[in-house]
Design a protein around this motif. Structure first.
Motif, short mmCIF file in Angstrom:
data_model
loop_
_atom_site.label_atom_id
_atom_site.label_comp_id
_atom_site.label_asym_id
_atom_site.label_seq_id
_atom_site.Cartn_x
_atom_site.Cartn_y
_atom_site.Cartn_z
N LEU A 37 0.82 -1.21 0.00
CA LEU A 37 0.00 0.00 0.00
C LEU A 37 0.85 1.26 0.00
CD1 LEU A 37 -2.86 -1.03 2.44
CD2 LEU A 37 -2.93 -0.92 -0.05
N ALA A 38 2.00 1.22 0.67
CA ALA A 38 2.89 2.38 0.71
C ALA A 38 3.42 2.71 -0.68
CB ALA A 38 4.05 2.13 1.67
N TRP A 39 3.51 1.71 -1.54
CA TRP A 39 3.99 1.93 -2.90
C TRP A 39 3.05 2.91 -3.62
CZ3 TRP A 39 3.10 1.35 -8.15
CH2 TRP A 39 4.22 1.24 -8.97
N PHE A 40 1.77 2.88 -3.28
CA PHE A 40 0.78 3.74 -3.93
C PHE A 40 0.53 5.05 -3.19
CE2 PHE A 40 -0.35 -0.47 -5.56
CZ PHE A 40 -0.36 -0.20 -6.92
N ASP A 41 1.20 5.27 -2.07
CA ASP A 41 0.99 6.49 -1.30
C ASP A 41 1.81 7.62 -1.92
OD1 ASP A 41 0.42 8.42 0.54
OD2 ASP A 41 1.64 7.55 2.14
N ALA A 42 1.17 8.39 -2.77
CA ALA A 42 1.86 9.45 -3.50
C ALA A 42 1.53 10.84 -2.96
CB ALA A 42 1.49 9.37 -4.99
N GLY A 43 1.05 10.91 -1.74
CA GLY A 43 0.65 12.19 -1.15
C GLY A 43 1.78 13.20 -1.10
N GLU A 44 2.93 12.78 -0.63
CA GLU A 44 4.07 13.71 -0.54
C GLU A 44 4.53 14.13 -1.94
OE1 GLU A 44 5.63 15.09 2.15
OE2 GLU A 44 3.98 14.27 3.31
N ALA A 45 4.53 13.22 -2.88
CA ALA A 45 4.95 13.55 -4.24
C ALA A 45 3.98 14.55 -4.87
CB ALA A 45 5.04 12.28 -5.08
N LYS A 46 2.69 14.36 -4.62
CA LYS A 46 1.70 15.30 -5.16
C LYS A 46 1.86 16.69 -4.55
CE LYS A 46 -2.03 12.07 -6.21
NZ LYS A 46 -3.42 11.69 -5.87
N LYS A 47 2.09 16.75 -3.25
CA LYS A 47 2.30 18.05 -2.59
C LYS A 47 3.52 18.73 -3.16
CE LYS A 47 0.34 16.75 1.87
NZ LYS A 47 0.67 16.43 3.27
N ALA A 101 4.87 9.65 -11.63
CA ALA A 101 3.76 9.98 -12.53
C ALA A 101 2.77 10.92 -11.86
CB ALA A 101 3.07 8.71 -13.00
N GLN A 102 2.46 10.66 -10.60
CA GLN A 102 1.53 11.52 -9.86
C GLN A 102 2.11 12.92 -9.68
OE1 GLN A 102 -1.70 10.83 -8.77
NE2 GLN A 102 -1.40 9.09 -10.14
N LEU A 103 3.39 13.00 -9.36
CA LEU A 103 4.07 14.29 -9.20
C LEU A 103 3.98 15.09 -10.49
CD1 LEU A 103 7.49 14.76 -7.48
CD2 LEU A 103 6.91 16.04 -9.49
N GLY A 104 4.34 14.45 -11.61
CA GLY A 104 4.30 15.13 -12.90
C GLY A 104 2.90 15.55 -13.30
N ASN A 105 1.91 14.72 -13.02
CA ASN A 105 0.53 15.02 -13.35
C ASN A 105 0.03 16.25 -12.59
OD1 ASN A 105 -1.98 14.43 -14.69
ND2 ASN A 105 -2.73 13.67 -12.73
N VAL A 106 0.29 16.29 -11.29
CA VAL A 106 -0.13 17.44 -10.49
C VAL A 106 0.58 18.71 -10.97
CG1 VAL A 106 -0.03 18.45 -8.19
CG2 VAL A 106 -0.79 16.10 -8.47
N MET A 124 7.45 21.98 -19.87
CA MET A 124 7.94 22.07 -18.49
C MET A 124 7.79 20.74 -17.75
SD MET A 124 9.33 24.90 -18.17
CE MET A 124 9.76 24.51 -16.51
N THR A 125 6.70 20.03 -17.99
CA THR A 125 6.50 18.73 -17.34
C THR A 125 7.52 17.72 -17.84
OG1 THR A 125 4.15 19.23 -17.12
CG2 THR A 125 4.81 16.94 -16.84
N THR A 126 7.81 17.74 -19.12
CA THR A 126 8.85 16.85 -19.67
C THR A 126 10.19 17.17 -19.05
OG1 THR A 126 7.64 16.67 -21.75
CG2 THR A 126 9.99 16.10 -21.80
N TRP A 127 10.50 18.45 -18.91
CA TRP A 127 11.76 18.85 -18.27
C TRP A 127 11.81 18.32 -16.84
CZ3 TRP A 127 12.48 21.68 -13.84
CH2 TRP A 127 13.79 22.07 -13.54
#
Length: 133
Positions: A37-47, A101-106, A124-127
């Protein structure tokens, strides 16, 4: 060595197992579930993706000046500052494919919601994704 005996109703019985063995097995199972489940916890990456996009938007002048030499210098300066933030974040957080992926999407959607053109947001997202690795 423990023997496993299959009972008629399909359950298994650990013959000769101590109660501590079943507790250890249960903890190992829960630990495995937590890790999955931690593998899918992208909260910090999204922030981080959102804060990085906000930093970019605050520091970059309006896109109408795009192509101006001063604009290019300002963008280069801001990108250098962003690289420092990215390196620090990567040192503190283990990013798997899903979290990246979540980080880049946000990041991309914050730029798009702020009125940045789709082409520039993609650039910019690609960069960003190249810098994240």
């Amino acid at each position: 060595m423990r023997c496993i005996k299959r009972q008629l109703d399909g359950r298994f019985d650990l013959m000769g197992a101590k109660p501590a063995d079943s507790i250890i097995a249960a903890r190992a199972t829960l630990s495995g579930i937590y890790m999955a489940l931690a593998w899918f916890d992208a909260g910090e990456a999204k922030k981080f993706g959102e804060s990085l996009a906000q930093f970019f938007l605050e520091k970059i002048p309006k896109a109408s000046q795009k192509g101006d030499k001063e604009f290019a210098k300002k963008v280069d300066y801001v990108l250098e500052k962003m690289v420092v933030q990215i390196v620090q974040f990567k040192a503190q957080h283990k990013l798997n494919t899903y979290k990246k992926a979540q980080l880049g999407n946000v990041f991309k959607w914050v730029l798009l919601d702020a009125g940045i053109s789709a082409d520039y947001a993609d650039e910019m997202t690609t960069w960003l994704m190249k810098k994240i690795g």
